[in-house]
Design a protein around this motif. Structure first.
Motif, PDB file in Angstrom:
ATOM      1  N   SER A 182       0.847  -1.190   0.000  1.00  0.00           N
ATOM      2  CA  SER A 182       0.000   0.000   0.000  1.00  0.00           C
ATOM      3  C   SER A 182       0.881   1.238   0.000  1.00  0.00           C
ATOM      4  CB  SER A 182      -0.919   0.009   1.224  1.00  0.00           C
ATOM      5  OG  SER A 182      -0.152   0.065   2.414  1.00  0.00           O
ATOM      6  N   TYR A 226       3.091   7.334  -3.115  1.00  0.00           N
ATOM      7  CA  TYR A 226       2.573   6.448  -4.165  1.00  0.00           C
ATOM      8  C   TYR A 226       3.694   5.964  -5.065  1.00  0.00           C
ATOM      9  CZ  TYR A 226      -2.532   6.193  -4.059  1.00  0.00           C
ATOM     10  OH  TYR A 226      -3.822   5.871  -3.762  1.00  0.00           O
ATOM     11  N   TYR A 242       4.594   2.012  -5.014  1.00  0.00           N
ATOM     12  CA  TYR A 242       4.092   1.251  -6.151  1.00  0.00           C
ATOM     13  C   TYR A 242       5.103   1.120  -7.289  1.00  0.00           C
ATOM     14  CZ  TYR A 242      -0.377   1.710  -3.770  1.00  0.00           C
ATOM     15  OH  TYR A 242      -1.375   1.651  -2.845  1.00  0.00           O
ATOM     16  N   SER A 276      -5.714  -1.447  -8.347  1.00  0.00           N
ATOM     17  CA  SER A 276      -6.978  -0.823  -7.915  1.00  0.00           C
ATOM     18  C   SER A 276      -7.816  -0.398  -9.115  1.00  0.00           C
ATOM     19  CB  SER A 276      -6.674   0.401  -7.046  1.00  0.00           C
ATOM     20  OG  SER A 276      -7.837   1.176  -6.830  1.00  0.00           O
TER      21      SER A 276
END
Length: 310
Positions: free
Chosen positions: A78, A87, A91, A116
């Protein structure tokens, strides 16, 4: 034909989903190694039979600590806060690190990445499947797409601009699972908001939800997919999305409280209200044979409420 690999699962990111998969994998008799940045989580995992590694996924210090050759690898990381930089760090940089590790350690078998449905910008009540355009998605959604593209330019996902092409053989195949709104035991923000009488967002927008148990089932259906099924992208959502007002109204009735008021504003740290659309799960049902145990919000929230009463 995918060659035999070490009967082992490596999990990157042991939060809500990753920890649940770790428990299930141990119950299945698999050896499990899990990377987390949280020492308390590592202690809990170790007590459950998991070999924990505490490190920053985006770095490389952990690479020598986790052997390659695992049959299953799950990236369920996450963002962990930090805004847009968080982010990118979690990621994009995290995925680059996983692929560098896999390459240096001799490759891996099946890799599953939990992305997502926020990669889709569509609204206005349209049905969204995996072929939908990502044009116009926000900065956070674009970073998720960038991390997906690192896996392969041919995973069957949305038509996006070409990204970096990773040299082959880091993994034998990969599945990107684009998760709808996650809920389940211990994670039921909407339920808690209904108790207060104030709910974020717009009541007329449809909610696309997926229960934790069904997420885990989707992950195992990808891991256990027959060898002839190659890399692909799948939406993971329940069968029957409903408007937020319908869901909140039903919950209020079940809780014995008054109907809530909607703020029209984003929830929590979200920058915008989730668009009104219907996320299609037809592809994963057709290709992998996955079926949700909780096909709609009533079944899922009834499960949560029954556990809270015990």
């Amino acid at each position: 034909m995918i060659p035999a690999r070490d009967e082992r699962l490596v999990i990157f990111g042991c939060g809500y989903v990753g920890s649940a998969i770790a428990r299930q994998a141990i119950a299945r008799g698999l050896r499990v190694t899990a990377l987390t940045r949280n020492p308390a989580t590592a202690e809990s995992l170790q007590a459950g039979g998991v070999e924990p590694v505490v490190a920053d996924l985006a770095g490389s210090a952990w690479h020598p600590q986790i052997a390659g050759g695992a049959r299953y690898v799950l990236n369920a990381v996450s963002a962990g806060g930090g805004g847009i930089d968080g982010y990118r760090h979690s990621y994009v940089d995290g995925m680059r690190s996983i692929l560098a590790w896999a390459r240096a350690r001799g490759g891996i078998g099946t890799l599953v990445y939990t992305s997502s449905t926020s990669v889709y910008p569509q609204g206005d009540g349209v049905v969204v499947d995996e072929s939908a355009s990502s044009e116009g998605v926000g900065e956070r959604g674009e970073l998720l797409l960038e991390s997906e593209r690192l896996l392969s330019p041919d995973t069957g996902g949305t038509p996006t601009p070409p990204g970096p092409v990773v040299p082959p053989r880091e993994y034998m195949r990969c599945f990107v699972l684009r998760l709808a709104g996650i809920y389940g035991p211990g994670r039921h923000q909407l339920l808690d908001q209904v108790r207060t009488g104030i709910v974020a967002g717009r009541g007329g927008h449809r909610l696309n939800l997926i229960h934790l148990e069904d997420i885990c089932a989707a992950i195992w259906s990808a891991f256990d997919a027959p060898p002839e099924i190659g890399s692909d992208v799948f939406n993971v959502a329940d069968d029957r999305p409903a408007t937020k007002s319908d869901v909140a109204g039903w919950l209020a009735q079940r809780l014995g409280v008054g109907a809530p008021t909607f703020t029209g504003l984003p929830a929590g740290t979200r920058r915008s209200v989730t668009p009104d659309r219907v996320i299609s799960n037809a592809k994963i049902k057709r290709v992998l044979g996955w079926q949700p145990r909780f096909p709609d919000y009533r079944a899922g929230y009834e499960n949560i409420l029954s556990q809270r009463r015990e």
